[in-house]
Write a protein that holds these residues in place. Structure first.
Motif, PDB file in Angstrom:
ATOM      1  N   ILE A 113     -32.715  51.762 -39.307  1.00 29.10           N
ATOM      2  CA  ILE A 113     -32.280  53.337 -38.875  1.00 29.10           C
ATOM      3  C   ILE A 113     -33.548  53.199 -37.461  1.00 29.10           C
ATOM      4  O   ILE A 113     -32.810  54.189 -36.087  1.00 29.10           O
ATOM      5  CB  ILE A 113     -32.692  54.305 -40.028  1.00 29.10           C
ATOM      6  N   GLN A 114     -34.633  53.067 -37.872  1.00 28.20           N
ATOM      7  CA  GLN A 114     -35.530  53.351 -36.941  1.00 28.20           C
ATOM      8  C   GLN A 114     -35.851  52.232 -36.037  1.00 28.20           C
ATOM      9  O   GLN A 114     -35.325  52.744 -34.826  1.00 28.20           O
ATOM     10  CB  GLN A 114     -36.790  52.539 -37.641  1.00 28.20           C
ATOM     11  N   ARG A 115     -34.355  51.680 -35.757  1.00 29.96           N
ATOM     12  CA  ARG A 115     -33.952  49.807 -34.527  1.00 29.96           C
ATOM     13  C   ARG A 115     -33.451  50.342 -34.346  1.00 29.96           C
ATOM     14  O   ARG A 115     -33.462  50.824 -32.981  1.00 29.96           O
ATOM     15  CB  ARG A 115     -33.824  48.521 -35.950  1.00 29.96           C
ATOM     16  N   ILE A 116     -32.461  50.894 -34.841  1.00 28.42           N
ATOM     17  CA  ILE A 116     -31.013  51.869 -34.464  1.00 28.42           C
ATOM     18  C   ILE A 116     -31.593  53.111 -33.392  1.00 28.42           C
ATOM     19  O   ILE A 116     -31.488  52.991 -32.054  1.00 28.42           O
ATOM     20  CB  ILE A 116     -29.595  52.650 -35.222  1.00 28.42           C
ATOM     21  N   THR A 117     -32.080  53.491 -33.809  1.00 27.47           N
ATOM     22  CA  THR A 117     -32.965  55.043 -33.240  1.00 27.47           C
ATOM     23  C   THR A 117     -33.109  54.097 -31.381  1.00 27.47           C
ATOM     24  O   THR A 117     -33.602  54.752 -30.720  1.00 27.47           O
ATOM     25  CB  THR A 117     -33.637  55.610 -34.192  1.00 27.47           C
ATOM     26  N   GLN A 118     -34.568  53.101 -31.851  1.00 22.90           N
ATOM     27  CA  GLN A 118     -35.681  53.214 -30.599  1.00 22.90           C
ATOM     28  C   GLN A 118     -33.840  52.377 -29.934  1.00 22.90           C
ATOM     29  O   GLN A 118     -34.624  52.468 -28.105  1.00 22.90           O
ATOM     30  CB  GLN A 118     -35.938  51.778 -30.677  1.00 22.90           C
ATOM     31  N   LEU A 119     -33.035  52.210 -29.795  1.00 20.60           N
ATOM     32  CA  LEU A 119     -32.116  51.018 -29.450  1.00 20.60           C
ATOM     33  C   LEU A 119     -31.335  52.449 -28.684  1.00 20.60           C
ATOM     34  O   LEU A 119     -31.123  52.471 -27.672  1.00 20.60           O
ATOM     35  CB  LEU A 119     -30.673  50.549 -30.246  1.00 20.60           C
ATOM     36  N   LEU A 120     -31.005  53.607 -29.281  1.00 13.86           N
ATOM     37  CA  LEU A 120     -30.451  54.854 -28.779  1.00 13.86           C
ATOM     38  C   LEU A 120     -31.698  55.100 -27.639  1.00 13.86           C
ATOM     39  O   LEU A 120     -31.003  55.757 -26.574  1.00 13.86           O
ATOM     40  CB  LEU A 120     -29.857  56.267 -29.624  1.00 13.86           C
ATOM     41  N   THR A 121     -32.338  55.175 -27.954  1.00 16.76           N
ATOM     42  CA  THR A 121     -33.510  56.275 -27.082  1.00 16.76           C
ATOM     43  C   THR A 121     -33.852  54.919 -25.769  1.00 16.76           C
ATOM     44  O   THR A 121     -33.710  55.763 -24.578  1.00 16.76           O
ATOM     45  CB  THR A 121     -35.567  56.037 -27.509  1.00 16.76           C
ATOM     46  N   SER A 122     -33.735  53.525 -26.436  1.00 18.98           N
ATOM     47  CA  SER A 122     -33.984  52.953 -24.805  1.00 18.98           C
ATOM     48  C   SER A 122     -33.035  52.350 -24.259  1.00 18.98           C
ATOM     49  O   SER A 122     -32.979  51.681 -22.835  1.00 18.98           O
ATOM     50  CB  SER A 122     -34.740  51.589 -25.113  1.00 18.98           C
ATOM     51  N   THR A 123     -31.181  53.161 -24.662  1.00 19.71           N
ATOM     52  CA  THR A 123     -30.415  52.524 -23.451  1.00 19.71           C
ATOM     53  C   THR A 123     -30.005  53.873 -23.489  1.00 19.71           C
ATOM     54  O   THR A 123     -28.867  54.561 -23.586  1.00 19.71           O
ATOM     55  CB  THR A 123     -29.236  52.011 -24.746  1.00 19.71           C
ATOM     56  N   PRO A 124     -29.516  52.984 -21.663  1.00 18.71           N
ATOM     57  CA  PRO A 124     -28.976  54.247 -20.980  1.00 18.71           C
ATOM     58  C   PRO A 124     -27.581  54.756 -21.023  1.00 18.71           C
ATOM     59  O   PRO A 124     -27.800  56.291 -20.726  1.00 18.71           O
ATOM     60  CB  PRO A 124     -29.353  53.670 -19.531  1.00 18.71           C
ATOM     61  N   ARG A 125     -26.442  54.131 -21.433  1.00 15.42           N
ATOM     62  CA  ARG A 125     -25.446  54.849 -21.338  1.00 15.42           C
ATOM     63  C   ARG A 125     -25.367  54.116 -22.978  1.00 15.42           C
ATOM     64  O   ARG A 125     -25.243  53.520 -23.049  1.00 15.42           O
ATOM     65  CB  ARG A 125     -24.372  54.514 -21.040  1.00 15.42           C
ATOM     66  N   VAL A 126     -24.728  55.241 -23.757  1.00 11.45           N
ATOM     67  CA  VAL A 126     -23.884  54.867 -25.234  1.00 11.45           C
ATOM     68  C   VAL A 126     -22.419  55.278 -25.487  1.00 11.45           C
ATOM     69  O   VAL A 126     -22.492  56.336 -24.886  1.00 11.45           O
ATOM     70  CB  VAL A 126     -24.501  56.051 -25.961  1.00 11.45           C
ATOM     71  N   TYR A 127     -21.878  54.272 -25.882  1.00 11.56           N
ATOM     72  CA  TYR A 127     -20.177  54.475 -26.139  1.00 11.56           C
ATOM     73  C   TYR A 127     -20.085  55.015 -27.595  1.00 11.56           C
ATOM     74  O   TYR A 127     -20.728  53.710 -28.238  1.00 11.56           O
ATOM     75  CB  TYR A 127     -19.341  54.234 -25.268  1.00 11.56           C
ATOM     76  N   VAL A 128     -19.187  55.634 -27.987  1.00 10.64           N
ATOM     77  CA  VAL A 128     -18.692  55.607 -28.967  1.00 10.64           C
ATOM     78  C   VAL A 128     -17.477  55.093 -29.581  1.00 10.64           C
ATOM     79  O   VAL A 128     -16.912  56.777 -28.955  1.00 10.64           O
ATOM     80  CB  VAL A 128     -19.527  56.726 -30.094  1.00 10.64           C
ATOM     81  N   TYR A 129     -16.935  54.514 -30.346  1.00  8.61           N
ATOM     82  CA  TYR A 129     -15.612  54.528 -30.313  1.00  8.61           C
ATOM     83  C   TYR A 129     -15.199  54.496 -31.477  1.00  8.61           C
ATOM     84  O   TYR A 129     -15.841  54.437 -33.083  1.00  8.61           O
ATOM     85  CB  TYR A 129     -15.155  52.942 -30.244  1.00  8.61           C
ATOM     86  N   GLY A 130     -14.129  55.406 -31.912  1.00  2.00           N
ATOM     87  CA  GLY A 130     -13.605  56.254 -33.136  1.00  2.00           C
ATOM     88  C   GLY A 130     -11.689  56.169 -32.936  1.00  2.00           C
ATOM     89  O   GLY A 130     -11.839  56.703 -32.367  1.00  2.00           O
ATOM     90  N   GLN A 131     -11.147  56.286 -33.918  1.00  2.00           N
ATOM     91  CA  GLN A 131      -9.832  56.513 -33.959  1.00  2.00           C
ATOM     92  C   GLN A 131      -9.826  57.149 -35.625  1.00  2.00           C
ATOM     93  O   GLN A 131     -10.002  57.240 -36.446  1.00  2.00           O
ATOM     94  CB  GLN A 131      -9.042  55.427 -34.329  1.00  2.00           C
ATOM     95  N   GLY A 132      -8.465  58.353 -35.143  1.00  2.00           N
ATOM     96  CA  GLY A 132      -8.316  59.158 -36.375  1.00  2.00           C
ATOM     97  C   GLY A 132      -9.476  60.355 -36.809  1.00  2.00           C
ATOM     98  O   GLY A 132     -10.314  60.527 -35.882  1.00  2.00           O
ATOM     99  N   SER A 133      -9.940  60.293 -38.018  1.00  2.00           N
ATOM    100  CA  SER A 133     -11.145  61.014 -38.830  1.00  2.00           C
ATOM    101  C   SER A 133     -12.340  60.322 -38.026  1.00  2.00           C
ATOM    102  O   SER A 133     -13.164  60.350 -37.918  1.00  2.00           O
ATOM    103  CB  SER A 133     -11.090  60.690 -40.488  1.00  2.00           C
ATOM    104  N   SER A 134     -12.505  58.629 -37.586  1.00  2.00           N
ATOM    105  CA  SER A 134     -13.383  58.496 -37.200  1.00  2.00           C
ATOM    106  C   SER A 134     -14.067  58.788 -36.001  1.00  2.00           C
ATOM    107  O   SER A 134     -14.653  58.744 -35.175  1.00  2.00           O
ATOM    108  CB  SER A 134     -13.257  56.306 -37.093  1.00  2.00           C
ATOM    109  N   GLY A 135     -12.668  59.215 -35.060  1.00  2.00           N
ATOM    110  CA  GLY A 135     -12.387  59.471 -33.764  1.00  2.00           C
ATOM    111  C   GLY A 135     -13.293  61.332 -33.412  1.00  2.00           C
ATOM    112  O   GLY A 135     -13.836  60.876 -32.857  1.00  2.00           O
TER     113      GLY A 135
END
Length: 274
Positions: A113-135
């Protein structure tokens, strides 16, 4: 009488889709067991009419070096049932919610979770893909994180996913959400994103080694059989639990600035409505 603390059971369940019929027989035994007994490979193989080699392969498929390591962890998850649970529910739905909460707690890897948090902090653009309920979860993630300053976009249409892949690069992070881990549009989009140098994360209820070929991180959340059908319990529930954990960790980084951003965003929304 013994009671499982759900520490190893959700791990077994996350690999269940990849088991052979024989391995599912072994998995069912450990998932449904409610008492302490002789768990030696000889005793269990005799009980289930399987070979000791099959037990070893089963343990390795669950991520352990061998059956001995697996059974040590399994026995650690058994505790005497000397007292009544703090909360008991007579309604099946509430029991299921409690089970998913317990499994989520057992599956969370705080280092990851800490690694992912750091990625979210250091990455300029984030895209989240999901369909149906995941969307719907993708949209929720966009709304929550955007309010505290993250440059994030939710993509729920397969055609937009393909078009978005053209503009992806090393300055992007792509998060794919799939309960079953079998959504071709999501998996193909992650593969495309990885090929273009983007950081990739798959959120799913299923473990599969093949994901490692195109995913930098694989975040496992809890599930139950047929949960993706949304028959009784919303399939969004365990994903939202993980989302809350991610949000909490992300908020801790420069918290004062993020809380100020959240207040400013809410104030702007209220002003526009007025």
């Amino acid at each position: 009488m013994f009671q499982s603390q759900h520490k190893i059971i959700p791990l077994i369940e996350s690999y269940y889709h990849a088991f052979t019929p024989l391995e599912r027989t072994i998995a069912d035994f450990f998932i449904n067991n409610t008492k302490q007994c002789d768990f030696s490979s000889r005793a269990v193989s005799t009980l289930l009419f399987v070979s000791e080699a099959s037990l070893s392969r089963f343990a390795q498929k669950c991520g352990f070096h061998g059956y001995r390591e697996f059974i040590y962890e399994y026995k650690q998850s058994l505790i005497p049932q000397n007292e009544e649970p703090v909360s008991t529910f007579s309604i099946q739905e509430f029991n299921t919610y409690q089970e998913l909460l317990n499994k989520t707690n057992a599956l969370i890897d705080h280092v990851q979770i800490q690694r992912i948090t750091q990625l979210l902090t250091s990455t300029p653009r984030v895209y989240v893909y999901g369909q149906g309920s995941s969307g719907l979860v993708a949209q929720e993630m966009k709304l929550r994180f955007m309010r505290i300053g993250l440059n994030i976009e939710a993509v729920t249409d397969s055609h937009i996913m393909k078009m978005t892949s053209v503009i992806l690069g090393k300055d992007c992070m792509v998060i794919g959400i799939s309960v079953s881990g079998q959504s071709e549009d999501i998996l193909n989009s992650l593969k495309s994103a990885k090929a273009r140098g983007a950081v990739t994360l798959l959120m799913t209820a299923c473990q599969d080694k093949s994901y490692r070929e195109f995913c930098d991180e694989i975040l496992i959340f809890a599930s139950k059989e047929h949960l993706e059908c949304g028959n009784i319990i919303s399939p969004q529930f365990p994903i939202l639990l993980i989302l809350d954990v991610l949000y909490s960790h992300y908020l801790q980084i420069d918290r004062q600035k993020k809380e100020a951003m959240h207040e400013y965003t809410v104030h702007s929304l209220q002003s526009n409505e007025s």
